[in-house]
Scaffold this active site. Structure first.
Site, mmCIF file in Angstrom:
data_model
loop_
_atom_site.group_PDB
_atom_site.id
_atom_site.type_symbol
_atom_site.label_atom_id
_atom_site.label_comp_id
_atom_site.label_asym_id
_atom_site.label_seq_id
_atom_site.Cartn_x
_atom_site.Cartn_y
_atom_site.Cartn_z
ATOM 1 N N ALA A 70 0.835 -1.201 0.000
ATOM 2 C CA ALA A 70 0.000 0.000 0.000
ATOM 3 C C ALA A 70 0.870 1.252 0.000
ATOM 4 O O ALA A 70 1.756 1.401 0.842
ATOM 5 C CB ALA A 70 -0.897 -0.015 1.233
ATOM 6 N N TYR A 194 -9.910 0.757 5.183
ATOM 7 C CA TYR A 194 -9.280 2.049 4.934
ATOM 8 C C TYR A 194 -10.285 2.980 4.240
ATOM 9 O O TYR A 194 -11.462 2.648 4.099
ATOM 10 C CB TYR A 194 -7.965 1.850 4.165
ATOM 11 C CG TYR A 194 -6.973 1.047 4.991
ATOM 12 C CD1 TYR A 194 -6.463 1.559 6.184
ATOM 13 C CD2 TYR A 194 -6.602 -0.246 4.627
ATOM 14 C CE1 TYR A 194 -5.601 0.816 6.980
ATOM 15 C CE2 TYR A 194 -5.725 -0.991 5.418
ATOM 16 C CZ TYR A 194 -5.230 -0.453 6.596
ATOM 17 O OH TYR A 194 -4.384 -1.181 7.392
ATOM 18 N N GLY A 310 -6.610 -14.665 0.616
ATOM 19 C CA GLY A 310 -7.007 -14.860 2.006
ATOM 20 C C GLY A 310 -6.947 -16.300 2.432
ATOM 21 O O GLY A 310 -7.886 -17.071 2.200
HETATM 22 C C1 LIG Z 1 2.716 -8.093 6.637
HETATM 23 C C2 LIG Z 1 1.419 -7.895 5.898
HETATM 24 C C3 LIG Z 1 1.127 -6.661 5.357
HETATM 25 C C4 LIG Z 1 -0.055 -6.463 4.628
HETATM 26 N N1 LIG Z 1 -0.264 -5.256 3.993
HETATM 27 C C5 LIG Z 1 -1.284 -5.128 3.121
HETATM 28 C C6 LIG Z 1 -1.370 -3.997 2.263
HETATM 29 O O1 LIG Z 1 -0.505 -3.117 2.239
HETATM 30 N N2 LIG Z 1 -2.439 -3.923 1.425
HETATM 31 C C7 LIG Z 1 -3.407 -4.885 1.386
HETATM 32 O O2 LIG Z 1 -4.355 -4.768 0.614
HETATM 33 N N3 LIG Z 1 -3.326 -5.981 2.166
HETATM 34 C C8 LIG Z 1 -2.277 -6.135 2.999
HETATM 35 N N4 LIG Z 1 -2.123 -7.302 3.704
HETATM 36 C C9 LIG Z 1 -3.091 -8.410 3.509
HETATM 37 C C10 LIG Z 1 -2.573 -9.398 2.479
HETATM 38 O O3 LIG Z 1 -2.516 -8.827 1.191
HETATM 39 C C11 LIG Z 1 -3.488 -10.654 2.429
HETATM 40 O O4 LIG Z 1 -4.780 -10.275 2.044
HETATM 41 C C12 LIG Z 1 -3.522 -11.373 3.773
HETATM 42 O O5 LIG Z 1 -2.209 -11.593 4.257
HETATM 43 C C13 LIG Z 1 -4.245 -12.708 3.670
HETATM 44 O O6 LIG Z 1 -3.643 -13.516 2.703
HETATM 45 P P1 LIG Z 1 -2.662 -14.743 3.106
HETATM 46 O O7 LIG Z 1 -3.509 -15.687 3.900
HETATM 47 O O8 LIG Z 1 -2.231 -15.304 1.782
HETATM 48 O O9 LIG Z 1 -1.541 -14.178 3.906
HETATM 49 C C14 LIG Z 1 -0.984 -7.517 4.478
HETATM 50 C C15 LIG Z 1 -0.695 -8.746 5.069
HETATM 51 C C16 LIG Z 1 0.496 -8.960 5.743
HETATM 52 C C17 LIG Z 1 0.823 -10.322 6.294
#
Ligand SMILES: Cc1cc2nc3c(=O)[nH]c(=O)nc-3n(C[C@H](O)[C@H](O)[C@H](O)COP(=O)(O)O)c2cc1C
Length: 378
Positions: A70, A194, A310
């Site tokens: 982001a 957000y 997710g």
């Molecule tokens: C360290 C970290 C930072 C994240 N920052 C953002 C972000 O900047 N923008 C966003 O849309 N989602 C952000 N997320 C959410 C991830 O894009 C994702 O939707 C979330 O980790 C779930 O997916 P996963 O189970 O594959 O980890 C972040 C997640 C993590 C772990």
């Protein structure tokens, strides 16, 4: 030896769904494993840093699709320390070597455009002003979006109708800046509680002007951003991320399915490249629950590329693409901890475990670029 030769179709059938190539409008992806946007809080003073070159290039494959962390669209957009921006010349210049490194390895790289809205604090705002939102109600949740870190949020200042058009314009300019930095396109961050999500959700948006009340009114600001950004850089370079079912950052809706469907259908009018939705099972960014809710109706309603995210792993990632539930799958934590995730999925190799303690620390190496690759590839 006609008896043992395989047809092209049979050959394709043997490729796990996540590893099949995909044509996303003008972008030729070599596989379906997308780097999810992840804030890493290592962009000191809101400027992308040289260490991001290594971090992103480690996660790049030829024809792989990466969504950057982001990035704030204006001086009022930030909500955490050391997140990058794309509103100043210095920030744009700082992104250039990072984008170049991804391109050198053949990756396709989008910039995620972000405004935190009320999920911020006076200390991140110009002159210590309150953060801005669609409302003047503060976030009541006592933890950050990760569901773990303690938080208390100040009351935001409610934007006037006229000011809203200026924020739309900030997104437009930021999209132009992202293209100037060399990104291939932008993802509008409409998820996770957000600013954009604050307008979308009826448990937050309490406006009585044309930006509040009905579904149409609540979606007006997000869609105005989509339109402005698409006009500026071309709809075929614009994606949007949405999380209608989530209530992170105290941002819930009473009818998430109707909201998701309304957005999916409306996005078709602008011909945007992709819609990226977070699965209803995600309670916080990190924990999931069992639910009957799914994204299939939104997937069917949207005419462009559909990305899901997710809680996905190799098995259900292959299943969701194989069954037609999505075109692409974004992986967050697994990609964070496994820079060579596509290769590991290809080999069905063991995965490194992620260390939650270093997700948001500021070290330029530890928990950032020091996750090991598969030894055979070193
Ligand atoms: C360290 C970290 C930072 C994240 N920052 C953002 C972000 O900047 N923008 C966003 O849309 N989602 C952000 N997320 C959410 C991830 O894009 C994702 O939707 C979330 O980790 C779930 O997916 P996963 O189970 O594959 O980890 C972040 C997640 C993590 C772990």
């Amino acid at each position: 030896m006609a008896g043992i030769s395989m047809s092209a179709q049979e050959n394709l059938d043997l490729i796990p769904a996540l590893l099949a190539p995909y044509k996303m409008a003008s972008f030729s992806l070599s596989h379906r494993i997308v780097l999810a946007p992840m804030s890493r809080l290592r962009s000191y003073n809101f400027v992308a840093q040289p260490h991001a070159v290594l971090y992103y290039s480690q996660r790049t494959t030829q024809g792989g699709f990466l969504i950057g962390e982001a990035s704030g669209v204006s001086a009022t957009a930030q909500g955490y320390p050391n997140t990058p921006g794309v509103w100043t010349k210095e920030q744009v210049e700082a992104w250039k070597p990072v984008v170049d490194a991804v391109h050198k390895k053949g990756g396709i790289f989008f910039c995620q455009l972000w405004h935190a809205g009320r999920a911020s604090d006076n200390c991140f705002q110009p002159d210590g002003q309150p953060p801005i939102s669609c409302t003047d109600k503060p976030i009541r949740a006592k933890t950050h979006i990760d569901g773990v870190t303690e938080a208390s949020f100040p009351a935001p200042r409610k934007l006037t109708t006229r000011e809203i058009t200026r924020v739309v314009d900030d997104f437009r300019k930021a999209a132009r800046n992202a293209m100037e930095a060399g990104f291939d396109g932008v993802e509008i961050h409409g998820a996770n509680g957000y600013l954009i999500d604050q307008f979308l959700k009826d448990q937050v948006n309490d406006r009585t002007d044309e930006y509040g009340g009905s579904l149409e009114n609540r979606c007006r600001f997000p869609l105005q951003i989509v339109e402005a950004v698409a006009d500026e850089i071309g709809a075929d370079r614009v994606g949007i991320r949405l999380s209608p079912f989530a209530d992170y950052n105290d941002c819930a809706d009473s009818n998430p399915e109707a909201l998701g469907l309304y957005m999916a259908r409306s996005l078709n009018k602008y011909g945007v490249l992709y819609c990226h939705m977070i699965e209803p099972r995600m309670i916080t960014q990190f924990d999931s629950r069992k639910t009957e809710d799914g994204l299939l109706r939104m997937r069917k309603a949207f005419e462009g590329t559909f990305i899901v995210a997710g809680g996905y792993g190799r098995k259900d990632g292959n299943e969701v693409v194989g069954s037609g539930g999505a075109d692409l799958v974004a992986f967050g934590r697994l990609f964070l901890a496994n820079p060579d995730l596509p290769r590991r999925f290809e080999l069905n190799a063991a995965l490194n475990e992620y260390d939650r303690n270093t997700f948001y620390t500021h070290d330029p190496v530890v928990g950032y670029t020091d996750y090991p690759f598969l030894e055979t590839d070193n």
